[in-house]
Design a protein around this motif. Sequence first.
Motif, PDB file in Angstrom:
ATOM      1  N   GLN A   1      -3.772   1.759  -1.994  1.00 48.34           N
ATOM      2  CA  GLN A   1      -5.251   1.350  -1.458  1.00 48.34           C
ATOM      3  C   GLN A   1      -5.866   2.716  -1.356  1.00 48.34           C
ATOM      4  O   GLN A   1      -5.296   3.806  -0.420  1.00 48.34           O
ATOM      5  CB  GLN A   1      -5.038   0.997  -0.283  1.00 48.34           C
ATOM      6  CG  GLN A   1      -6.072   0.463   0.606  1.00 48.34           C
ATOM      7  CD  GLN A   1      -6.178  -0.308   1.886  1.00 48.34           C
ATOM      8  OE1 GLN A   1      -6.942   0.056   2.689  1.00 48.34           O
ATOM      9  NE2 GLN A   1      -4.964  -0.871   2.539  1.00 48.34           N
TER      10      GLN A   1
ATOM     11  N   ASP B   1       0.763  -1.414   0.014  1.00 47.61           N
ATOM     12  CA  ASP B   1       0.024   0.092  -0.010  1.00 47.61           C
ATOM     13  C   ASP B   1       0.735   1.448  -0.066  1.00 47.61           C
ATOM     14  O   ASP B   1       0.577   2.262   0.842  1.00 47.61           O
ATOM     15  CB  ASP B   1      -1.056  -0.062   1.211  1.00 47.61           C
ATOM     16  CG  ASP B   1      -1.881  -1.301   1.171  1.00 47.61           C
ATOM     17  OD1 ASP B   1      -2.064  -1.774   0.474  1.00 47.61           O
ATOM     18  OD2 ASP B   1      -2.439  -1.510   2.395  1.00 47.61           O
TER      19      ASP B   1
ATOM     20  N   TRP C   1      -1.237   5.566  -0.706  1.00 49.44           N
ATOM     21  CA  TRP C   1      -2.794   5.155  -0.095  1.00 49.44           C
ATOM     22  C   TRP C   1      -3.271   6.591   0.588  1.00 49.44           C
ATOM     23  O   TRP C   1      -2.516   7.432   0.872  1.00 49.44           O
ATOM     24  CB  TRP C   1      -2.582   4.140   0.933  1.00 49.44           C
ATOM     25  CG  TRP C   1      -2.262   4.486   2.447  1.00 49.44           C
ATOM     26  CD1 TRP C   1      -0.840   4.767   2.586  1.00 49.44           C
ATOM     27  CD2 TRP C   1      -2.804   4.529   3.418  1.00 49.44           C
ATOM     28  NE1 TRP C   1      -0.555   5.183   3.924  1.00 49.44           N
ATOM     29  CE2 TRP C   1      -1.958   4.934   4.504  1.00 49.44           C
ATOM     30  CE3 TRP C   1      -4.038   4.200   3.825  1.00 49.44           C
ATOM     31  CZ2 TRP C   1      -2.385   5.235   5.753  1.00 49.44           C
ATOM     32  CZ3 TRP C   1      -4.506   4.556   5.066  1.00 49.44           C
ATOM     33  CH2 TRP C   1      -3.567   4.694   6.086  1.00 49.44           C
TER      34      TRP C   1
END
Length: 479
Positions: free
Chosen positions: A356, A331, A334
């Motif tokens: 993400q 991630d 993010w």
Amino acid sequence: MRITAALATVVLALWPGPGPGPAQAEAEAEGVRFAAPGGADGACVDAPLEFTFPARPAPGTAGVIEVRRADGSLADRVEAATAKADRKNIGQAVSDTGLPHDFSYESIMVEGRTARVHLHRQLDYGQDYTVTVDPGVFPGYSGSWRFSTRKQAPRQPRHLTVAAAGTGDFCTVQGAVDAVPLGNTRPVTIDVRPGVYTEIVYVREDRPHITVRGAGAGRTVIRYANNDLRNGDAALRESGGPADVCPRRVLETSDVHNCWRAMFGVDAADFRLSDLTLHNTTPSGGSQAEAFRGNNERIALDRVDLRSQQDTLRLQGKGFVSRSRISGQVDFVWGTGTVFIQDSVLESTGPGYISQSRNDATRPGTVFVRTRLTRAPGVPDGSVVLSRSAVWRFTHSQTVFIDTVMDAHISLKGWLIDPDDCAKAPDLAFWEYGSADPAGRPIDVSQRLACSRQLTAAEAERWSDPEFVLGGWDPEKKG
């Protein structure tokens, strides 16, 4: 070897030749050199104190380092026993409850033969100080030194310079940030000269309109091993509790303490960062560890190199990234914000997930345009997904890749959702257009996640416009 000199008076060692150079207050007593980085007018008020030994020192667990003013009053005290997990307020940080927040940090750090002592606060301008080191701090050594700080604060608060050697207005990036007045309303540029700066940096919400500009990625490097175990949820559930909750929380149940774990954290709007490297040196497996966290509107990064393993770049509000490099494994792009990333390299350092997005129905998520997805040596084919989402919670997650060059480490499925059931993700927006391999051949997208979608050319053109994605903000507009 033991330093027995009662006092070694600091002298100024000036760089030969015309113009400014790496002058610093320094003194030596029986083989150990003390330095308080600064110039001919005195030491920086924010500089770490440096002790260079004949051989690499082994920090002890007893004794103290004291810094006293000329009148004998105590300015600061560092204890060897707590140096690995010391605490101090950085950037005048204040929690959502209005109480000051103290970060965990290392007050004594050793690199090679040099030990740097990072004090708990800035010193005063125009003051004479005495530093005393007990024998237990560095077993076998003790001593006392004097130094003076520069006479006054910078006269040009709208343009500040940082140089680790002491040739600028400040020796640390945080020192320059702290010089920007609270409630600032005017643009301030902080130029950070070539060097390595080992520090946590934090910009609070009421210091907007700051630009931090380095001398080039790889030449100006800010680094620290800040992470969730040191300053995030894992660390503060037990010690901090509700009193240390994050300001400007977006997700009430998630953003309790995780704002404090970034190496470079910004809660202010209209912030720009360019031409430097941010390296969160937390090792792989060392928990979430942002290199940069931006949590406000109109945050722009240009020509930066961001390095970490997990959660490298976190943007909330509206963010723009251009001509940069972002490295990580899990991630590593993010957040909850609307983010536009263009003309950049995203390097996977291991199997995992590139992004993400946790945006909601009120705003777009993350859009990547003309990026290159590369991998570090040893990262297997098919081991990385473009983005993932817990769709049971983040029902409107949106991630878009347009005109992307992808190496074979990207999985054929491309995307990941939890639960793995497209019937439970009716509002998901995992979109893609024009993906190609490094040779320029179109990527086979026939095995992509069923609820992902290939955009039309017209849609791709629309979503390639940063002003459209960012709701009217044009981050590239001059003036």
